[in-house]
Motif scaffolding. Structure first.
Motif, short mmCIF file in Angstrom:
data_model
loop_
_atom_site.label_atom_id
_atom_site.label_comp_id
_atom_site.label_asym_id
_atom_site.label_seq_id
_atom_site.Cartn_x
_atom_site.Cartn_y
_atom_site.Cartn_z
N GLU A 43 23.91 25.15 -13.83
CA GLU A 43 22.73 25.13 -13.31
C GLU A 43 22.58 26.16 -12.23
OE1 GLU A 43 19.94 23.22 -13.46
OE2 GLU A 43 20.67 21.25 -14.88
N ARG A 45 20.65 27.81 -9.15
CA ARG A 45 19.58 27.20 -8.25
C ARG A 45 19.59 27.84 -7.03
NH1 ARG A 45 16.90 22.57 -10.17
NH2 ARG A 45 18.18 21.81 -12.04
N GLY A 292 21.04 20.53 -7.54
CA GLY A 292 20.72 21.49 -6.82
C GLY A 292 20.34 21.13 -5.17
N SER A 295 16.13 20.97 -4.80
CA SER A 295 15.34 20.10 -6.05
C SER A 295 14.62 18.86 -5.68
CB SER A 295 16.32 20.09 -6.96
OG SER A 295 16.85 21.24 -7.52
#
Length: 327
Positions: A43, A45, A292, A295
């Motif tokens: 991910e 982020r 994250g 998020s």
């Protein structure tokens, strides 16, 4: 209450290893470690300690001033932060370096191995708080977070010179800072933030006892992971607040930053330290359930429901006024 948040602004590259780091370590071979982890997930982020804290403060209805250094790849990130209530006017944009990068692998026990590329953050040392604050609303608190070490020292000195209360949050940079610098960063702080491991490292770096630290700061806030939070103050009983029980664990990255955002937002709304720690824990639990550092979504009803489940109806009612400005 206006809070200036100084520190790192970065992009997080978060990976998940479907195993345990401890199972890959051979006890009699630790002097020469050479490991590579095949990860299943990646991910990318937005992150950085200062940006994470500012994101949380913005979502909680404050108007934090973000102070840090980035590269010319920051445009999209800046739009995101502004949309979430963060004032980015004091962010320095480098013409030579990229925005800092945080690279982290998390195993199935939530242990982490990470590295950090400073990039443009090296130029944070050139940021002059006097110039940054000229013509702007004077902050009521300056948070000095992990950053280029010279920037951390400079922002601390300038906070003192300008008569601005400051909070010390040396965090990951304790591994890079020597004793005199750590002592300089801590001395006179209204609030000192560490986790439990960093607390021991801080004592080792400074050579001070816990009592000597408390003689130099207003209060020392230590996060204890699943055990919650401890607040130490000289001459006063220790305050402890348990973590939110049974909080879903998805990704621990940035959870400490979310705690700081909730804690500082509660202080800004003039709540007492225990209530501030409870709000910090509630926001941290919300962040823990997402991947994250930025998020999670600040939702007033969800936060109050979580607070009531964890700490009772009276505690939730005490926090309610502090959440009236959530975005």
């Amino acid at each position: 209450m206006r809070i200036a948040v100084t520190g790192s602004i970065a992009t997080d590259h978060l990976m998940v290893f479907p195993g345990r780091f401890t199972e890959q370590l051979i006890p009699d071979r630790l002097a020469r470690v050479s490991l590579s982890f095949l990860v299943d997930e990646l991910e990318v982020r937005r992150g950085g300690v200062a940006a994470n804290i500012a994101y949380g403060l913005g979502g909680l209805g404050l108007d934090p001033l973000l102070v840090g250094a980035v590269g010319d790849d920051f445009a999209e990130y800046e739009i995101w932060l502004k949309a979430h209530g963060v004032d980015t006017a004091a962010v320095h944009v480098s013409g030579e370096r990229a925005t800092a990068r945080f690279m982290c692998i998390t195993d199935e026990d939530a242990n982490q191995i990470a590295s950090f590329y400073a990039g443009a953050m090296q130029e944070a040392r050139d940021i002059d708080l006097r110039r940054v604050l000229d013509g702007r609303q004077r902050p009521d608190l300056v948070l000095v977070g992990p950053n280029d070490p010279e920037a951390m020292v400079r922002h601390t000195h300038q906070s003192r010179e300008l008569g601005l209360p400051f909070a010390a949050d040396p965090s990951q940079q304790l591994a890079r800072l020597d004793g005199p610098r750590v002592r300089d960063l801590v001395d006179g702080a209204h609030w000192l933030f560490t986790n439990e491991y960093e607390a021991g490292l801080l004592l080792a770096r400074t050579g001070w006892t816990r009592e000597e630290v408390l003689d130099r700061v207003g209060a020392w806030v230590t996060t204890l992971s699943a055990e919650g939070v401890r607040i130490d103050r000289a001459g006063l009983p220790v305050l402890t607040v348990p973590a939110v029980p049974d909080a879903p664990v998805t990704d621990p990255t940035g959870v400490g930053d979310a705690f700081r955002a909730g804690f500082l937002a509660a202080l800004a709304r003039e709540l007492p330290p225990v209530a501030a720690a409870r709000l910090g824990c509630v926001v941290a639990a919300t962040a823990l359930s997402t991947v994250g550092s930025q998020s999670y979504r600040i939702d007033r009803d969800h936060l109050l429901t979580t607070a009531e489940r964890a700490y009772g109806t009276a505690a939730a009612q005490e926090l309610a006024p502090a959440l009236d400005g959530t975005r």
